[in-house]
Write an enzyme that holds these catalytic residues in place. Structure first.
Site, PDB file in Angstrom:
ATOM      1  N   ASP A  39       5.055 -18.415  -8.177  1.00 44.42           N
ATOM      2  CA  ASP A  39       5.236 -17.169  -8.634  1.00 44.42           C
ATOM      3  C   ASP A  39       6.135 -17.107  -9.519  1.00 44.42           C
ATOM      4  OD1 ASP A  39       6.430 -14.264  -8.437  1.00 44.42           O
ATOM      5  OD2 ASP A  39       5.353 -14.366  -6.400  1.00 44.42           O
ATOM      6  N   ARG A  48      12.075 -14.623  -4.714  1.00 47.68           N
ATOM      7  CA  ARG A  48      10.810 -14.870  -4.105  1.00 47.68           C
ATOM      8  C   ARG A  48      10.502 -16.190  -3.818  1.00 47.68           C
ATOM      9  NH1 ARG A  48       6.648  -9.610  -4.391  1.00 47.68           N
ATOM     10  NH2 ARG A  48       7.839  -8.563  -2.850  1.00 47.68           N
ATOM     11  N   THR A  76       1.086  -1.081   0.158  1.00 52.67           N
ATOM     12  CA  THR A  76      -0.086   0.032  -0.074  1.00 52.67           C
ATOM     13  C   THR A  76       0.997   1.265  -0.044  1.00 52.67           C
ATOM     14  OG1 THR A  76      -1.868  -1.100   1.200  1.00 52.67           O
ATOM     15  CG2 THR A  76      -1.916   1.130   1.330  1.00 52.67           C
ATOM     16  N   HIS A  96       2.117   2.024  -3.319  1.00 52.01           N
ATOM     17  CA  HIS A  96       1.161   2.576  -4.162  1.00 52.01           C
ATOM     18  C   HIS A  96       1.023   4.211  -3.888  1.00 52.01           C
ATOM     19  CE1 HIS A  96      -1.090  -1.010  -5.958  1.00 52.01           C
ATOM     20  NE2 HIS A  96      -0.850  -1.589  -5.023  1.00 52.01           N
TER      21      HIS A  96
HETATM   22  P1  NAD Z   1       3.246  -8.442  -3.630  1.00 51.62           P
HETATM   23  O1  NAD Z   1       2.794  -7.480  -4.919  1.00 51.62           O
HETATM   24  O2  NAD Z   1       4.560  -8.233  -3.024  1.00 51.62           O
HETATM   25  O3  NAD Z   1       3.283  -9.802  -4.222  1.00 51.62           O
HETATM   26  C1  NAD Z   1       2.322 -10.427  -5.288  1.00 51.62           C
HETATM   27  C2  NAD Z   1       3.349 -11.555  -5.731  1.00 51.62           C
HETATM   28  O4  NAD Z   1       2.513 -12.226  -7.008  1.00 51.62           O
HETATM   29  C3  NAD Z   1       4.399 -11.034  -6.594  1.00 51.62           C
HETATM   30  O5  NAD Z   1       5.830 -11.652  -5.940  1.00 51.62           O
HETATM   31  C4  NAD Z   1       4.245 -11.443  -7.940  1.00 51.62           C
HETATM   32  O6  NAD Z   1       5.347 -11.904  -8.624  1.00 51.62           O
HETATM   33  C5  NAD Z   1       3.438 -12.471  -7.916  1.00 51.62           C
HETATM   34  N1  NAD Z   1       2.478 -12.812  -9.190  1.00 51.62           N
HETATM   35  C6  NAD Z   1       1.875 -12.242 -10.063  1.00 51.62           C
HETATM   36  N2  NAD Z   1       1.493 -12.708 -10.947  1.00 51.62           N
HETATM   37  C7  NAD Z   1       1.333 -13.963 -10.477  1.00 51.62           C
HETATM   38  C8  NAD Z   1       0.855 -15.122 -11.110  1.00 51.62           C
HETATM   39  N3  NAD Z   1       0.190 -15.307 -12.449  1.00 51.62           N
HETATM   40  N4  NAD Z   1       1.123 -16.551 -10.484  1.00 51.62           N
HETATM   41  C9  NAD Z   1       1.829 -16.286  -9.506  1.00 51.62           C
HETATM   42  N5  NAD Z   1       2.276 -15.048  -8.767  1.00 51.62           N
HETATM   43  C10 NAD Z   1       2.036 -14.112  -9.378  1.00 51.62           C
HETATM   44  O7  NAD Z   1       2.035  -8.369  -2.508  1.00 51.62           O
HETATM   45  P2  NAD Z   1       1.866  -8.636  -1.096  1.00 51.62           P
HETATM   46  O8  NAD Z   1       2.426  -7.404  -0.172  1.00 51.62           O
HETATM   47  O9  NAD Z   1       2.503 -10.008  -0.551  1.00 51.62           O
HETATM   48  O10 NAD Z   1       0.451  -8.738  -1.132  1.00 51.62           O
HETATM   49  C11 NAD Z   1      -0.498  -9.850  -1.686  1.00 51.62           C
HETATM   50  C12 NAD Z   1      -1.861  -9.465  -2.373  1.00 51.62           C
HETATM   51  O11 NAD Z   1      -2.691  -9.072  -1.430  1.00 51.62           O
HETATM   52  C13 NAD Z   1      -1.502  -7.960  -3.121  1.00 51.62           C
HETATM   53  O12 NAD Z   1      -2.389  -8.398  -4.318  1.00 51.62           O
HETATM   54  C14 NAD Z   1      -2.356  -7.060  -2.160  1.00 51.62           C
HETATM   55  O13 NAD Z   1      -2.520  -5.802  -3.014  1.00 51.62           O
HETATM   56  C15 NAD Z   1      -3.123  -7.884  -1.349  1.00 51.62           C
HETATM   57  N6  NAD Z   1      -3.628  -7.228  -0.194  1.00 51.62           N
HETATM   58  C16 NAD Z   1      -4.664  -7.511   0.257  1.00 51.62           C
HETATM   59  C17 NAD Z   1      -5.083  -7.293   1.661  1.00 51.62           C
HETATM   60  C18 NAD Z   1      -6.561  -7.448   1.863  1.00 51.62           C
HETATM   61  O14 NAD Z   1      -6.722  -7.116   3.171  1.00 51.62           O
HETATM   62  N7  NAD Z   1      -7.403  -8.046   1.379  1.00 51.62           N
HETATM   63  C19 NAD Z   1      -4.131  -6.800   2.538  1.00 51.62           C
HETATM   64  C20 NAD Z   1      -2.825  -6.537   1.998  1.00 51.62           C
HETATM   65  C21 NAD Z   1      -2.573  -6.939   0.778  1.00 51.62           C
END
Ligand code: NAD
Ligand code: ZN
Length: 348
Positions: free
Chosen positions: A200, A205, A45, A48
């Site tokens: 991933d 990672r 966040t 962003h």
């Molecule tokens: P991040 O963006 O660091 O990790 C996402 C990972 O997904 C990256 O390593 C990326 O390479 C990988 N990825 C992309 N496309 C892929 C695919 N097709 N197959 C497999 N892996 C793929 O995010 P994070 O900080 O670990 O958070 C994870 C997710 O959760 C994000 O989307 C974030 O926005 C979301 N989030 C949601 C909440 C909530 O309350 N719902 C809270 C925090 C984060």
């Protein structure tokens, strides 16, 4: 009682970046505490907000101190607050609930219809001090390394998602090896899952996923989930799916690899509308649950108890900087070659 000004990372201008500023120390109300910040962690966040993308532009007031992952000590206590003393080690829940809606009144605070976010809708924790309602404080077990409490917020996202369904003996698929997917892998193993497969395309990672205890860390550019199922001797698909990438392709791949009656928790936030084949969901009788934030405070309780019973999430922390080097911290996050990045606000 501290008075005067403090250092803070502020979204000062409506453009990319954050600025290290001298701002007033926040005031506390009678139901608040003032927390002296020791360590903070950078969240997606915050990236962003750094990037000033469309979401940030419509959400973040400018100027504002950002950040919501932290650990610190209580420095001042509102006159109406009981149960805390100066110097207590604490972290805090970043969602401040309304207290009045149906779910809040019923004690289901994580389902509040009107939450306000620390460091999103109100001043945050990338600062020397944070003012927080006492009802949002989590008293930290001082036997657990302090640094770990600075990532309780995302650890809570991972815990809330991973413990949505019974994991003992189950085969778990985690799509996305970001910090949250990595922590979810360790939690799933701790909770007794048989196989934990993490996907991933980022090899840095995926290596971390192995360190966190994943049975298989799958690079989707090299192999398919069907290959992995065959190698592991799985016959009917994954029992549990934890979507932690926000990628539509990952979600579709997950749906196609679940067993009949499989259960999916969705944490990853897609950036656009997303079409899936609902026939698979219906005919395979999948269950899909959306996840937001953490359960207050059951998730926090589970996090602390898992750490007290041997769960180790420390490999997810890959970078540490002094807060004055915050630009390096964001650089590490933006590179994708990082787990959690910590900023230190005091020595030690
Ligand atoms: P991040 O963006 O660091 O990790 C996402 C990972 O997904 C990256 O390593 C990326 O390479 C990988 N990825 C992309 N496309 C892929 C695919 N097709 N197959 C497999 N892996 C793929 O995010 P994070 O900080 O670990 O958070 C994870 C997710 O959760 C994000 O989307 C974030 O926005 C979301 N989030 C949601 C909440 C909530 O309350 N719902 C809270 C925090 C984060
Ligand atoms: Zn509410």
């Amino acid at each position: 009682m501290p008075a005067g000004t403090m250092k803070a990372l502020v979204k000062k201008y409506k453009k990319t970046g954050l600025w290290l500023e001298e701002v007033p120390i926040p005031e506390i109300g009678i139901n608040d505490v003032l927390i002296k910040i020791h360590k903070t962690a950078i969240c997606g966040t915050d990236v962003h907000i750094w990037n000033w993308d469309e979401w940030a532009q419509k959400t973040i007031p400018v100027p504002m101190t950002v950040g919501h992952e932290y650990v610190g000590t209580i420095a001042e206590i509102g006159s109406n607050v009981q149960g805390y003393k100066i110097g207590d080690l604490v972290s805090g829940e970043g969602h401040i609930v309304c207290g009045k809606c149906r779910n809040c009144l019923a004690g289901r605070r994580h389902l509040c219809k009107d939450t306000k976010g620390v460091g999103v809708n109100r001043p945050g924790a990338f600062a020397e001090y944070l003012s927080l309602p006492a009802k949002n404080v989590w008293l930290a077990d001082p036997n657990i390394p302090k640094e770990i409490f600075s990532i309780f917020d995302p650890f809570g996202n991972a815990t809330h998602t991973a413990l949505s369904f019974k994991l003992l003996g189950e085969d778990v698929l985690i799509t996305g090896a970001g910090p949250i997917g990595l922590m979810a892998a360790a939690i799933a193993k701790h909770a007794g899952a048989r196989y934990v497969v993490v996907t991933d395309m980022n090899s840095y990672r995926l290596k971390l996923a192995e360190k966190m205890g994943a049975t298989v860390a799958l690079n989707i550019k090299e192999k398919t989930l069907a290959d992995v199922q065959k190698e592991l001797g799985m016959k009917e698909g994954f029992d549990i799916g934890l979507e932690m990438s926000g990628s539509g392709a990952a979600f579709k791949d997950m749906i196609a690899n679940m067993c009949h009656g499989g259960k999916i928790a969705l944490l990853g936030i897609p950036t656009a509308d997303l079409a899936i084949d609902w026939n698979i969901v219906i005919f395979n009788m999948l269950m899909i649950k959306g996840i937001y934030g953490r359960e207050m405070f059951e998730t926090w309780y589970m996090m602390q108890s898992m750490l007290q019973t041997g769960l180790d999430i420390s490999p997810v922390i890959t970078h540490r900087f002094h807060y004055t080097e915050f630009e390096k911290g964001f650089e590490a996050m933006l590179s994708g070659n990082s787990g959690k990045v910590i900023l230190n606000w005091i020595d030690g």
